[in-house]
Design a protein around this motif. Sequence first.
Motif, mmCIF file in Angstrom:
data_model
loop_
_atom_site.group_PDB
_atom_site.id
_atom_site.type_symbol
_atom_site.label_atom_id
_atom_site.label_comp_id
_atom_site.label_asym_id
_atom_site.label_seq_id
_atom_site.Cartn_x
_atom_site.Cartn_y
_atom_site.Cartn_z
ATOM 1 N N TYR A 6 1.026 -1.495 0.258
ATOM 2 C CA TYR A 6 -0.030 -0.236 -0.006
ATOM 3 C C TYR A 6 0.709 1.553 -0.104
ATOM 4 N N SER A 7 2.124 1.358 0.458
ATOM 5 C CA SER A 7 2.734 2.509 0.593
ATOM 6 C C SER A 7 4.015 2.503 -0.220
ATOM 7 N N ALA A 8 3.967 1.469 -1.255
ATOM 8 C CA ALA A 8 4.759 2.285 -2.106
ATOM 9 C C ALA A 8 3.934 2.713 -3.118
ATOM 10 N N LEU A 9 2.345 1.909 -3.450
ATOM 11 C CA LEU A 9 1.082 2.314 -4.640
ATOM 12 C C LEU A 9 0.644 3.589 -4.080
ATOM 13 N N LEU A 11 2.733 6.278 -2.469
ATOM 14 C CA LEU A 11 4.218 6.761 -2.946
ATOM 15 C C LEU A 11 3.620 7.268 -4.738
ATOM 16 N N VAL A 12 3.449 6.624 -5.641
ATOM 17 C CA VAL A 12 3.171 5.867 -7.085
ATOM 18 C C VAL A 12 2.173 7.252 -7.183
ATOM 19 N N SER A 13 1.053 7.391 -6.807
ATOM 20 C CA SER A 13 -0.211 7.638 -6.762
ATOM 21 C C SER A 13 0.414 9.494 -6.849
ATOM 22 N N LEU A 14 1.034 9.518 -5.727
ATOM 23 C CA LEU A 14 1.541 11.383 -5.204
ATOM 24 C C LEU A 14 2.012 11.395 -7.215
ATOM 25 N N LEU A 15 2.358 10.528 -8.147
ATOM 26 C CA LEU A 15 3.162 11.198 -8.930
ATOM 27 C C LEU A 15 2.085 12.215 -9.840
ATOM 28 N N PRO A 16 2.081 13.066 -10.531
ATOM 29 C CA PRO A 16 1.636 14.021 -10.999
ATOM 30 C C PRO A 16 0.857 12.794 -12.148
ATOM 31 N N ILE A 77 -4.805 3.442 -9.031
ATOM 32 C CA ILE A 77 -3.542 4.174 -8.364
ATOM 33 C C ILE A 77 -3.408 5.446 -7.651
ATOM 34 N N LYS A 78 -4.069 6.529 -9.160
ATOM 35 C CA LYS A 78 -4.443 7.655 -8.764
ATOM 36 C C LYS A 78 -4.806 7.640 -7.399
ATOM 37 N N LEU A 79 -6.060 6.892 -7.871
ATOM 38 C CA LEU A 79 -7.194 7.554 -6.426
ATOM 39 C C LEU A 79 -7.098 7.246 -5.321
ATOM 40 N N LEU A 80 -5.779 6.209 -4.588
ATOM 41 C CA LEU A 80 -5.267 6.558 -3.381
ATOM 42 C C LEU A 80 -5.555 7.828 -2.832
ATOM 43 N N SER A 81 -5.134 8.322 -3.848
ATOM 44 C CA SER A 81 -4.506 9.788 -3.120
ATOM 45 C C SER A 81 -5.494 11.304 -3.449
ATOM 46 N N ILE A 82 -5.793 10.538 -4.588
ATOM 47 C CA ILE A 82 -6.351 12.554 -4.864
ATOM 48 C C ILE A 82 -7.476 13.117 -3.902
ATOM 49 N N SER A 83 -7.733 14.345 -3.988
ATOM 50 C CA SER A 83 -8.586 14.956 -2.737
ATOM 51 C C SER A 83 -9.820 14.891 -4.076
ATOM 52 N N GLU A 84 -11.249 15.227 -3.038
ATOM 53 C CA GLU A 84 -12.065 15.015 -3.893
ATOM 54 C C GLU A 84 -12.229 16.110 -4.495
ATOM 55 N N LYS A 85 -12.045 17.408 -4.569
ATOM 56 C CA LYS A 85 -12.139 18.542 -5.214
ATOM 57 C C LYS A 85 -11.632 18.371 -6.371
ATOM 58 N N ALA A 86 -10.281 16.905 -6.605
ATOM 59 C CA ALA A 86 -9.491 16.883 -7.803
ATOM 60 C C ALA A 86 -10.667 15.792 -8.342
ATOM 61 N N LEU A 87 -11.423 15.153 -7.679
ATOM 62 C CA LEU A 87 -11.893 13.744 -8.269
ATOM 63 C C LEU A 87 -13.341 14.490 -8.822
ATOM 64 N N ARG A 147 -7.760 -6.397 -0.319
ATOM 65 C CA ARG A 147 -8.034 -5.279 0.715
ATOM 66 C C ARG A 147 -7.200 -3.953 0.227
ATOM 67 N N MET A 148 -6.507 -3.749 -0.441
ATOM 68 C CA MET A 148 -6.327 -2.280 -1.038
ATOM 69 C C MET A 148 -7.613 -1.546 -1.456
ATOM 70 N N PHE A 149 -8.115 -2.555 -2.142
ATOM 71 C CA PHE A 149 -8.875 -1.696 -3.427
ATOM 72 C C PHE A 149 -10.834 -2.296 -3.179
ATOM 73 N N VAL A 150 -11.057 -2.579 -1.711
ATOM 74 C CA VAL A 150 -11.784 -2.261 -0.772
ATOM 75 C C VAL A 150 -11.867 -1.034 0.063
ATOM 76 N N HIS A 151 -10.428 -0.766 0.703
ATOM 77 C CA HIS A 151 -9.862 0.948 0.650
ATOM 78 C C HIS A 151 -10.567 1.817 -0.385
ATOM 79 N N LEU A 152 -9.506 1.665 -1.430
ATOM 80 C CA LEU A 152 -9.992 2.490 -2.520
ATOM 81 C C LEU A 152 -11.486 3.128 -2.736
#
Length: 294
Positions: A6-9, A11-16, A77-87, A147-152
């Motif tokens: 989860y942590s690795a993905l 971090l990837v999600s934080l990329l533009p 993957i980006k959805l792991l960290s995306i903000s509500e505003k960006a979504l 587990r990760m997809f349920v969270h996402l």
Amino acid sequence: MYRIVYSALYLVSLLPFRALYLLSDFAAFLLYAVIRYRRDVVLSNLKTAFPEKTDKELEAITREFYVNFTDNFIETIKLLSISEKALRKRLSVDTSVLKQVYAKGQKVEISLGHFFNWEIANMAFSLNNPFDQLVVYMPISNKIMERMFVHLRTRFGSKLIAASNFRREITPYLRKQHCLILVADQNAGAAEQAYWLPFFGKMASFVTGPEKNAKMNDAAVVMGCIKRVKRGYYSATLTLLTAEPKSMPNGAITKALASHIEQCIREQPANYLWSHRRWKTPFDAEKHGHLVLE
């Protein structure tokens, strides 16, 4: 192990997005040209659906499909960290039909096909949905990914209902207003208990569950469609099929949904999941003839 993955993905999600799409382009090239992931399935499906198209046209759709396919996962993957505003900027949808049904005190069922990007749509719908949003999904055998997809998928309020345990998990919501979202284009597992009808001119089996569930719960039936506006941006339409499912003849809802899904695909052929075997089960007139929808 889950925390490491989860942590690795994350971090990837934080990329533009620009960097993520470079990864997607590379992955699409690998899947299409090197690994040739299900290319025979994709091309066979496209030839069945669009016999009028030339080999060059089918090849162009195939190449575009692989880019959309890898974009779908990169964007997820980006959805792991995306903000509500960006979504909110990533998918536009008019949910007025849901608000109208909600105001009447009725339940609603949304059915759609495997259109990209269904993960963005799930999360964006939940931001504007007046109902408790219940999404039917197929559990993943890998426990870490499950587990990760349920969270996402539940980040912004969606609740998940496992298709493999549907009856038990839907029970707590049956007496409440809710919005049930299903993907209604699966190849039916039990072909002898399916509805059969032409899909792009070739007989295909359709699960009966969505129609039966709508009638049992007297839920308004809404047909969904997702279209790609440009890379990373989508629009969705919600069309009310009926607010009185019990009044419709058996099979009529399924037939209308299949026609709607086909029309959506024809408008954007590369924005559909062609890598699954839509006509996996061959039609047998002797076995399935009595199940054909006229």
